[in-house]
Every structure is written in C-alpha cells, then in structure tokens.
Enzyme design. Structure first.
Site, PDB file in Angstrom:
ATOM      1  N   TYR A  55       0.836  -1.192   0.000  1.00 22.79           N
ATOM      2  CA  TYR A  55       0.000   0.000   0.000  1.00 22.79           C
ATOM      3  C   TYR A  55       0.874   1.246   0.000  1.00 22.79           C
ATOM      4  CZ  TYR A  55      -3.497  -3.415   1.616  1.00 22.79           C
ATOM      5  OH  TYR A  55      -4.314  -4.505   1.749  1.00 22.79           O
ATOM      6  N   SER A 202     -13.060  -5.202   2.548  1.00 19.09           N
ATOM      7  CA  SER A 202     -14.133  -4.598   1.747  1.00 19.09           C
ATOM      8  C   SER A 202     -15.515  -5.087   2.169  1.00 19.09           C
ATOM      9  CB  SER A 202     -13.904  -4.869   0.253  1.00 19.09           C
ATOM     10  OG  SER A 202     -12.695  -4.298  -0.186  1.00 19.09           O
TER      11      SER A 202
END
Length: 322
Positions: A55, A202
């Site tokens: 990330y 998610s």
C-alpha cells in the site's frame, strides 16, 4: 469495544480498521486526516489495524507506525508481504520466495517502528513457489520472534491446508460482504474446520454499501472493476438504494446494516472496513449495536443474489484462489 477471537488465541477488537485507502488506490492521500482517524479508532477501542507493504507502496506502513507510536501496546498490527512493488508503484507480481519474504519482514518492521508484527499475511500466493517453502520461512520468522501470528489472503482451500500443515494459520483475509460471497462454500468450511478466523476486507462492497458509490475521484482504482461500470453500476446502485431503505426502517445507515450482516456471520469473523474519515469510522463502529431481525436478513439475502458484475477484472482475478 467488544472483542473476538480469530485462530491460535489471537484476540482483536470485534471490528478492525483497513488502512489501505489512506495511502493508495482510492484517491489522493491526506496523512493528517488519516492519522486523526487512526487515533480516533484507538480511542474507540478499535485496535486491529490492517496495512501492507504494497500500500503506497511502503507509505501506508510508515503512516500506521507513526500514528501508533507511543500506543504500541494497545494495538494488533497486521501487515502483509507477497505483492512485490517498486517504490515508484510498478508491480512485479506475486513473490513468495523465502529470501524475499525475510527481507520484506525486516523492512516492514523498520517502517512500522516495531520489534514484532502481530499478524503477518501472505498477501497473494506465488504460483511459482511451493507454499511449503514460503511457509517454512514464515515459521522461522515466528520462531525468531519477529512475527506472532500468520495469515493467508485470497488463498485457495487446498493451499490453506498445505500452509496450515507447516505452521498454524490464525486468520484468513478474504473479500466478503453482501455483494461478495464467493467464500461461503468450500473456503469458509475449510477455515472453520482448521480453526482459522475470518477477516473480511471490503465488507462495505468497496463503498457501494455505504450509499456513496458515486463519489469516486478520477484516479480511483474502482473504476476498473466490473461492478462499477456501465449497466452493472446502475443496477448495483439500485440494490444499494434498497439496502438503504431496509436500514432506514430500523434506524440505521446502509453501512451499519452491511457491517451488522457481516458481523452476524460468526464470532470468528472480524471485518476491517476501511476509511480515512473520523465520521465514517464512528458510523462503522456503531454497527456493533445494530441487530438485524429475520425480516431484514431475508430481504438482504434476496438483494445480495442480484449483484451485477465481478469484483475484479480478469487480470486481477488471476491472482486469487491459488
């Protein structure tokens, strides 16, 4: 904050915080805002923080490390290796080689500013390296005290079994929400048979289930996902609207209903909704107080069966279920 147990006696807050979007993929970063969100999470008792060396790349681990400095004993830090990227963001693919993961672990420890990682995931399985070789090296990291618990992400059931035979797995991180339920067959059964906790990423359908799916910036990676394109997007927006109606009927928000549904799937489930905003974080935390009745579950099941489009494009789908 309620606590839940994953595998191998790993206890975390019942809700975690996904930190990916603070640094990558979902539009411009704002480190000050993200740091404030992490601090608020800790104050609320949300102490399970999820990051990865991929990330940024690399910048998200530094952000998390700085944010928890001085409060290390309060947090369970989860990070990952296995999606190899260069500092400029270039993707080199999956890498499960032992020499690579040892260096990746040391680099993550340095960026996070910690002496151990609480939960270290293999982010994606490398199809060119036997899983036993990768997990043999991970076992060595546990024995050296650099890592306390090990996890898999998007690994196939057979791969999970092979890895678990080398060293016990504490958590499996998979996309899971009302809009993505692929794991509910063999994979979820495998995790539970082996005593491995589930960490859904998610859980808000990458934002669809918040009611804010139309707010994406131009560079947001979700524009490449089939569910966010053309007729699929319109159909899924309509579904999200109906979930919003269910939420309004019980005095909750769509995000809270979506999270309450995931949380209700078992006490071994710890979702990690991501946000960089304090108000969204507080909204998500309140989902722990939302109770869904039989009528709400039935209505949600019906809507979930109508989702249009895949969660990833074809190239990205080639990196999961290996």
């Amino acid at each position: 904050m309620k606590q839940r147990a994953l595998g191998q006696d790993l206890r975390t807050s019942a809700l975690g915080l996904g930190c990916m979007g603070m640094s990558d993929f979902y539009g411009p970063a704002d480190d000050a805002q993200s740091t404030a969100t992490i601090h608020r999470a800790l104050d609320l008792g949300i102490t399970f923080l999820d990051t990865s060396d991929a990330y940024g790349p690399f910048t998200n681990e530094r952000l998390v490390g700085k944010a928890v400095a001085g409060r290390r004993d309060e947090v369970v830090i989860a990070t990952k290796f296995g999606i190899e990227r260069l500092p400029d963001g270039t993707r080199l693919g999956s890498n499960g080689r032992p020499d690579y993961l040892r260096k990746a672990c040391d680099a993550s420890l340095e960026r996070l500013g910690v002496d151990h990682i609480d939960l270290y995931y293999q982010h994606r399985v490398d199809p060119d390296v036997p899983i036993e070789e990768t997990w043999g090296a991970l076992k060595e990291l546990v024995e050296a005290g650099k890592v306390l618990h090990l996890g898999v992400s998007e690994a196939a059931p057979a791969t999970v079994r092979r890895a678990h035979a080398v060293h016990p797995i504490s958590a499996g991180q998979y996309e899971y929400s009302l809009f993505t339920r692929d794991i509910e067959s063999e994979l979820l059964r495998t995790l539970r048979e082996l005593g491995i906790g589930l960490v859904p990423y998610s859980p808000l359908g990458r934002g669809f289930l918040t009611g804010a799916a139309g707010d994406l910036t131009a560079g947001d990676v979700r524009h490449t996902h089939p569910r966010w394109q053309g007729e699929n997007f319109a159909a899924n927006q309509a579904l999200a609207g109906k979930i919003g109606e269910i939420a309004a009927g019980i005095g909750a928000t769509p995000a809270q209903v979506a999270l309450a549904w995931v949380l209700a799937q078992g006490d071994d489930v710890v979702p990690i909704p991501g946000t960089r905003r304090v108000d969204r974080l507080e909204e998500n935390a309140a989902a722990l107080e939302v109770t869904l009745g039989a009528a709400e579950f039935a209505a949600l099941e019906s809507l979930a069966a109508q989702v249009s489009g895949g969660r990833y494009n074809a190239q990205q789908m080639g990196t999961v279920n290996i």
